[in-house]
Design a protein around this motif. Structure first.
Motif, PDB file in Angstrom:
ATOM      1  N   UNK A  29       0.867  -1.167   0.000  1.00 57.86           N
ATOM      2  CA  UNK A  29       0.000   0.000   0.000  1.00 57.86           C
ATOM      3  C   UNK A  29       0.908   1.222   0.000  1.00 57.86           C
ATOM      4  N   UNK A  30       0.489   2.258  -0.642  1.00 57.66           N
ATOM      5  CA  UNK A  30       1.321   3.446  -0.749  1.00 57.66           C
ATOM      6  C   UNK A  30       0.940   4.451   0.329  1.00 57.66           C
ATOM      7  N   UNK A  31       1.970   5.097   0.841  1.00 61.54           N
ATOM      8  CA  UNK A  31       1.761   6.237   1.720  1.00 61.54           C
ATOM      9  C   UNK A  31       1.725   7.479   0.849  1.00 61.54           C
ATOM     10  N   UNK A  32       1.089   8.477   1.328  1.00 59.56           N
ATOM     11  CA  UNK A  32       1.077   9.729   0.600  1.00 59.56           C
ATOM     12  C   UNK A  32       2.468  10.330   0.679  1.00 59.56           C
ATOM     13  N   UNK A  33       2.999  10.735  -0.465  1.00 57.29           N
ATOM     14  CA  UNK A  33       4.339  11.300  -0.522  1.00 57.29           C
ATOM     15  C   UNK A  33       4.226  12.816  -0.512  1.00 57.29           C
ATOM     16  N   UNK A  34       5.069  13.450   0.260  1.00 60.44           N
ATOM     17  CA  UNK A  34       5.087  14.904   0.283  1.00 60.44           C
ATOM     18  C   UNK A  34       6.387  15.395  -0.322  1.00 60.44           C
ATOM     19  N   UNK A  35       6.365  16.622  -0.795  1.00 61.03           N
ATOM     20  CA  UNK A  35       7.572  17.218  -1.362  1.00 61.03           C
ATOM     21  C   UNK A  35       7.699  16.881  -2.835  1.00 61.03           C
ATOM     22  N   UNK A  86       4.944   0.607   8.474  1.00 58.67           N
ATOM     23  CA  UNK A  86       4.373   1.952   8.640  1.00 58.67           C
ATOM     24  C   UNK A  86       3.002   2.027   7.988  1.00 58.67           C
ATOM     25  N   UNK A  87       2.850   1.473   6.783  1.00 52.48           N
ATOM     26  CA  UNK A  87       1.551   1.492   6.107  1.00 52.48           C
ATOM     27  C   UNK A  87       0.497   0.775   6.943  1.00 52.48           C
ATOM     28  N   UNK A  88       0.879  -0.341   7.551  1.00 48.52           N
ATOM     29  CA  UNK A  88      -0.060  -1.104   8.385  1.00 48.52           C
ATOM     30  C   UNK A  88      -0.469  -0.325   9.625  1.00 48.52           C
ATOM     31  N   UNK A  89       0.513   0.285  10.286  1.00 45.88           N
ATOM     32  CA  UNK A  89       0.242   0.964  11.561  1.00 45.88           C
ATOM     33  C   UNK A  89      -0.296   2.377  11.390  1.00 45.88           C
ATOM     34  N   UNK A  90       0.103   3.048  10.319  1.00 44.73           N
ATOM     35  CA  UNK A  90      -0.286   4.449  10.143  1.00 44.73           C
ATOM     36  C   UNK A  90      -0.555   4.738   8.667  1.00 44.73           C
ATOM     37  N   UNK A  91      -1.654   4.198   8.129  1.00 42.49           N
ATOM     38  CA  UNK A  91      -1.913   4.357   6.699  1.00 42.49           C
ATOM     39  C   UNK A  91      -2.149   5.807   6.272  1.00 42.49           C
ATOM     40  N   UNK A  92      -2.460   6.670   7.206  1.00 43.89           N
ATOM     41  CA  UNK A  92      -2.714   8.082   6.911  1.00 43.89           C
ATOM     42  C   UNK A  92      -1.427   8.925   6.933  1.00 43.89           C
ATOM     43  N   UNK A 103       8.675   9.602   8.150  1.00 42.73           N
ATOM     44  CA  UNK A 103       7.231   9.374   8.191  1.00 42.73           C
ATOM     45  C   UNK A 103       6.624  10.351   9.174  1.00 42.73           C
ATOM     46  N   UNK A 104       5.529  11.002   8.721  1.00 42.32           N
ATOM     47  CA  UNK A 104       4.958  12.078   9.529  1.00 42.32           C
ATOM     48  C   UNK A 104       3.452  11.950   9.713  1.00 42.32           C
ATOM     49  N   UNK A 105       3.038  12.358  10.861  1.00 40.67           N
ATOM     50  CA  UNK A 105       1.640  12.586  11.224  1.00 40.67           C
ATOM     51  C   UNK A 105       1.701  13.609  12.348  1.00 40.67           C
ATOM     52  N   UNK A 106       1.284  14.819  12.043  1.00 41.94           N
ATOM     53  CA  UNK A 106       1.412  15.931  12.999  1.00 41.94           C
ATOM     54  C   UNK A 106       2.866  16.089  13.427  1.00 41.94           C
ATOM     55  N   UNK A 107       3.735  15.974  12.469  1.00 38.38           N
ATOM     56  CA  UNK A 107       5.173  16.048  12.713  1.00 38.38           C
ATOM     57  C   UNK A 107       5.804  14.682  12.487  1.00 38.38           C
ATOM     58  N   UNK A 108       7.127  14.654  12.420  1.00 40.05           N
ATOM     59  CA  UNK A 108       7.787  13.369  12.173  1.00 40.05           C
ATOM     60  C   UNK A 108       7.658  12.433  13.378  1.00 40.05           C
ATOM     61  N   UNK A 109       7.399  11.172  13.095  1.00 44.24           N
ATOM     62  CA  UNK A 109       7.346  10.200  14.192  1.00 44.24           C
ATOM     63  C   UNK A 109       8.349   9.075  13.988  1.00 44.24           C
TER      64      UNK A 109
END
Length: 182
Positions: A55-61, A88-94, A106-112
């Motif tokens: 599954x693809x994560x949304x790419x930024x930049x 990462x896709x499994x745990x945080x698909x957004x 990998x980011x969600x409300x900042x890098x995690x």
């Protein structure tokens, strides 16, 4: 005493054998050139397929992306990075993925989380790693915040534990915000 004369016989003359004419070997058979179809040209090898992630994560930049990063690492590192991307896709698909600080982030409300390929290992790091519950003691590092899991070639990746760490890291960013700002 009379001596008896023995008759000596001359050895029999050898019968002359008729000369046997040697048979000449048969002339070589005429070779008929067989028409053989030329071998088909060897096709050029196709380029290696791009790395696959289920599954693809949304790419930024707009600069280099994680697929570009993966083309520059060794095959054993690429396999590890692909597996970590799936975690990462499994745990945080957004989450979003991009290249920052020269590595996949990998980011969600900042890098995690981040992935960094080194010569002998691949690190899977967490910005708030010191705050994560780590019952299997996978995390390494001594800083105030960051920790990483060191993965070496032929290492068995405990994806269940890594998914749990990613979920915790995302949850901490939800509660506390961007770890790079404060």
């Amino acid at each position: 005493m009379a001596t008896k004369k023995t008759k000596t016989t001359k050895p029999a003359a050898k019968k002359l054998a008729k000369p046997v004419a040697k048979k000449a070997p048969p002339p070589p058979a005429k070779k008929v050139a067989k028409k053989v179809a030329p071998a088909p040209p060897t096709p050029a090898l196709p380029p290696p397929p791009p790395p696959k992630v289920s599954a693809k994560l949304r790419t930024t930049g707009t600069g280099p992306n994680v697929d570009d990063y993966m083309t520059k690492v060794a095959p054993w590192q690429r396999a590890i990075i692909e597996k970590l991307r799936e975690v990462v896709v499994t745990a945080a698909p957004h989450a979003t993925e991009s290249i920052k600080w020269g590595q996949p982030v990998y980011e969600h409300k900042g890098p995690f989380s981040y992935i960094k390929a080194h010569a002998a290992q691949v690190n899977f790091g967490f910005w708030r790693g010191a705050e994560l519950e780590d019952p299997k003691r996978m995390l390494q590092g001594e800083g105030e915040r960051m920790r990483h899991v060191k993965i070496i070639e032929n290492h068995i990746i405990d994806d269940v534990s890594l998914v749990a760490l990613v979920k915790q890291a995302v949850s901490l960013n939800d509660k506390k915000g961007d770890p790079t700002k404060g």
